[in-house]
Design a protein around this motif. Structure first.
Motif, mmCIF file in Angstrom:
data_model
loop_
_atom_site.group_PDB
_atom_site.id
_atom_site.type_symbol
_atom_site.label_atom_id
_atom_site.label_comp_id
_atom_site.label_asym_id
_atom_site.label_seq_id
_atom_site.Cartn_x
_atom_site.Cartn_y
_atom_site.Cartn_z
ATOM 1 N N THR A 1 12.148 4.253 1.878
ATOM 2 C CA THR A 1 12.107 4.486 3.575
ATOM 3 C C THR A 1 10.999 5.486 3.479
ATOM 4 O O THR A 1 10.766 5.088 4.867
ATOM 5 N N HIS A 2 10.744 6.506 2.703
ATOM 6 C CA HIS A 2 10.411 7.748 3.949
ATOM 7 C C HIS A 2 8.837 6.802 3.758
ATOM 8 O O HIS A 2 8.020 6.990 4.262
ATOM 9 N N ASP A 3 8.388 6.822 2.479
ATOM 10 C CA ASP A 3 7.084 5.845 2.112
ATOM 11 C C ASP A 3 6.663 4.748 3.196
ATOM 12 O O ASP A 3 5.515 4.889 3.403
ATOM 13 N N LEU A 4 7.242 3.970 3.520
ATOM 14 C CA LEU A 4 6.988 3.140 4.497
ATOM 15 C C LEU A 4 7.122 3.153 5.850
ATOM 16 O O LEU A 4 6.064 2.851 6.422
ATOM 17 N N MET A 5 7.925 4.788 6.120
ATOM 18 C CA MET A 5 7.706 5.786 7.482
ATOM 19 C C MET A 5 6.799 5.910 7.582
ATOM 20 O O MET A 5 6.102 5.963 8.916
ATOM 21 N N ASP A 6 6.310 6.739 6.154
ATOM 22 C CA ASP A 6 4.874 7.681 6.260
ATOM 23 C C ASP A 6 3.756 7.163 7.116
ATOM 24 O O ASP A 6 2.944 7.020 7.858
ATOM 25 N N LYS A 7 3.668 5.583 6.079
ATOM 26 C CA LYS A 7 2.467 4.445 5.971
ATOM 27 C C LYS A 7 2.432 4.147 7.839
ATOM 28 O O LYS A 7 2.034 4.148 8.377
ATOM 29 N N ARG A 8 4.251 3.543 7.882
ATOM 30 C CA ARG A 8 3.568 2.684 9.448
ATOM 31 C C ARG A 8 3.529 4.002 10.370
ATOM 32 O O ARG A 8 2.574 3.485 11.261
ATOM 33 N N GLU A 9 3.338 5.217 10.181
ATOM 34 C CA GLU A 9 3.534 6.200 11.548
ATOM 35 C C GLU A 9 2.029 6.369 11.512
ATOM 36 O O GLU A 9 1.264 6.623 12.600
ATOM 37 N N ALA A 10 1.375 6.854 9.734
ATOM 38 C CA ALA A 10 -0.067 6.650 9.476
ATOM 39 C C ALA A 10 -1.052 5.743 10.628
ATOM 40 O O ALA A 10 -2.106 6.009 10.651
ATOM 41 N N GLY B 1 0.480 -1.011 -0.008
ATOM 42 C CA GLY B 1 -0.311 -0.343 -0.439
ATOM 43 C C GLY B 1 0.519 1.424 0.171
ATOM 44 O O GLY B 1 0.117 2.689 0.315
ATOM 45 N N VAL B 2 2.003 1.185 -0.309
ATOM 46 C CA VAL B 2 3.249 2.524 -0.967
ATOM 47 C C VAL B 2 3.621 2.736 -1.670
ATOM 48 O O VAL B 2 4.179 3.228 -2.021
ATOM 49 N N GLY B 3 3.032 2.334 -2.901
ATOM 50 C CA GLY B 3 3.962 2.751 -4.564
ATOM 51 C C GLY B 3 3.013 3.548 -5.143
ATOM 52 O O GLY B 3 3.823 3.958 -5.786
ATOM 53 N N ALA B 4 2.068 5.044 -4.674
ATOM 54 C CA ALA B 4 1.092 6.144 -4.592
ATOM 55 C C ALA B 4 2.616 6.716 -5.484
ATOM 56 O O ALA B 4 2.600 7.405 -6.773
ATOM 57 N N ARG B 5 2.981 7.288 -4.432
ATOM 58 C CA ARG B 5 4.319 8.142 -4.942
ATOM 59 C C ARG B 5 5.337 7.861 -5.634
ATOM 60 O O ARG B 5 6.336 8.574 -7.177
ATOM 61 N N MET B 6 5.459 6.291 -5.463
ATOM 62 C CA MET B 6 6.497 5.763 -6.436
ATOM 63 C C MET B 6 6.695 5.598 -7.761
ATOM 64 O O MET B 6 7.011 5.916 -8.839
ATOM 65 N N HIS B 7 5.199 5.451 -8.628
ATOM 66 C CA HIS B 7 4.043 5.570 -9.585
ATOM 67 C C HIS B 7 4.071 6.462 -10.347
ATOM 68 O O HIS B 7 3.930 7.164 -11.544
ATOM 69 N N ALA B 8 4.075 7.328 -9.205
ATOM 70 C CA ALA B 8 4.436 9.217 -9.802
ATOM 71 C C ALA B 8 5.329 9.879 -10.120
ATOM 72 O O ALA B 8 5.533 10.569 -10.784
#
Length: 389
Positions: free
Chosen positions: A105-114, A60-67
């Motif tokens: 790493t940033h995307d995964l950290m943000d997802k975990r914190e959220a 569930g962390v692929g949105a920014r990667m694809h953008a």
């Protein structure tokens, strides 16, 4: 405290494993010895296999990667002052994604914190215990207080120098290693890349790589001596050396500018066997290191995560330990194929100090055969985009 899985290390492999487990309702806690900003400051890989892209989407962390990421359908090999393109997509039907490890790493950290999941940063003296029993636990110190977490399983995602592998009895583990007699001097600069795809160059002065992190940020490398010092390499010297090692048309497209990161990394291959000891499993760099030539380090960590996550999910949801019992064998089978590919790419593209005239001609013949044989090119492409999990 009690949780189902303790994950040691909050790099991309630990974070990805934690997110996939959480998505399946499996409780986990991540312990990290340094602070969040230090983790995000690590400059690492940037080429993701299709399998890792799919795994990030599943987490569930692929949105920014694809953008923001850059899908690549090919790479170029440069030698004898010419470039030869390997059509990855045409040969395999797959692509790779250029997206920096820091961003992953940033995307995964943000997802975990959220999601409100627990990560303990600056956890000192982390130590796994009793992982050869049915009741493992992990201790750590935080703000001068010792804490204990009881758990079912421990995942060692803490890198080559981490505590996880070091906690295994020496007689229970076997290691294999190959050190290479040179390093990579790398820089990051806010300049557009020399080409829209990566260029791997073999030159009498040594290897060079033109890569990127975005359309405005370039990542370049040149082979250097292990005795070299960063302070001996001014930006001007680096740019001059890089352009010398590229074909003329590629050299003319290099945009120079001040670097904001510069480092020298030694190259080595390393594998520890097995990757599982009772209820402690090693993941990523804790179990294996490859030279960066084949862009496999981060991607191998992702395949480890896939195998371990699948085994843990099967254990908790299907009440079966078959997947977990097979973890080390499945992971190592893919690891050794990637180690072979990375070793092959390294030996084919670098100039070794002890290579004689015969060895040099063999290297040249290998490169010529590779780019003129569709079968050989397809083999490179298949490994570069990533073997199936």
């Amino acid at each position: 405290m009690r949780t189902q899985v303790v994950i040691i290390g909050s790099g991309p492999s630990g974070l990805l494993l934690g997110q996939l487990l959480a998505n399946s309702g499996i409780d986990n806690v991540i312990l990290e010895r340094v602070d969040r900003n230090y983790v995000l400051g690590r400059v690492r890989a940037g080429v993701l296999e299709q399998g890792m892209v799919d795994l990030l989407d599943e987490a569930g962390v692929g949105a920014r990667m694809h953008a923001e990421g850059l899908p690549h359908e090919g790479i170029s090999l440069a030698f004898d002052n010419r470039r030869h393109r390997i059509d990855l997509h045409g040969l395999t039907g797959k692509r790779v994604m250029v997206y920096g490890q820091t961003e992953v790493t940033h995307d995964l950290m943000d997802k975990r914190e959220a999601a409100g999941l627990t990560t303990v940063y600056e956890a000192k003296n982390v130590q796994p215990h009793d992982f050869d029993t049915a009741s493992p636990f992990v201790t750590y110190e935080k703000d001068g207080v010792t804490h204990r977490i009881d758990c079912d399983f421990i995942a060692g995602c803490d890198g080559f120098h981490g505590v996880s592998r070091k906690s295994v009895p020496q007689e229970a583990i076997r290691t294999y290693e190959r050190a290479y007699p040179f390093g990579w001097l790398g820089i990051l600069a806010e300049v557009p890349p020399a080409d829209h795809e990566l260029i791997y160059a073999n030159h009498p002065r040594g290897f060079a790589l033109c890569s990127m992190r975005s359309e405005h940020r370039s990542r370049y490398y040149v082979q250097c001596s292990l005795d070299d010092k960063i302070e001996d390499w001014s930006d001007e010297r680096f740019w001059d050396e890089l352009r010398r090692r590229l074909p003329k048309e590629a050299a003319e497209r290099v945009t120079t500018g001040p670097s904001f990161e510069k480092s020298i990394a030694p190259l080595r291959s390393f594998v520890a066997e097995p990757m599982q000891f009772g209820r402690l499993s090693l993941v990523g760099d804790a179990a294996h290191i490859v030279p960066p030539t084949g862009a496999k380090g981060l991607n191998l960590a992702a395949s480890d995560v896939r195998y371990l996550y699948s085994g843990l999910r099967e254990y908790y949801l299907d009440k079966s330990s078959v997947g977990l019992d097979a973890y080390s064998g499945k992971a190592l089978s893919r690891v050794w194929k990637a180690v072979r590919f990375s070793w092959w790419m390294t030996t084919m593209l670098h100039r070794f100090p002890d290579t004689d005239a015969f060895g040099q001609r063999i290297q040249e013949a290998e490169l010529d055969y590779l780019v003129h044989s569709q079968v050989a090119s397809a083999s490179l492409a298949e490994n570069y985009v990533g073997l199936p999990y």
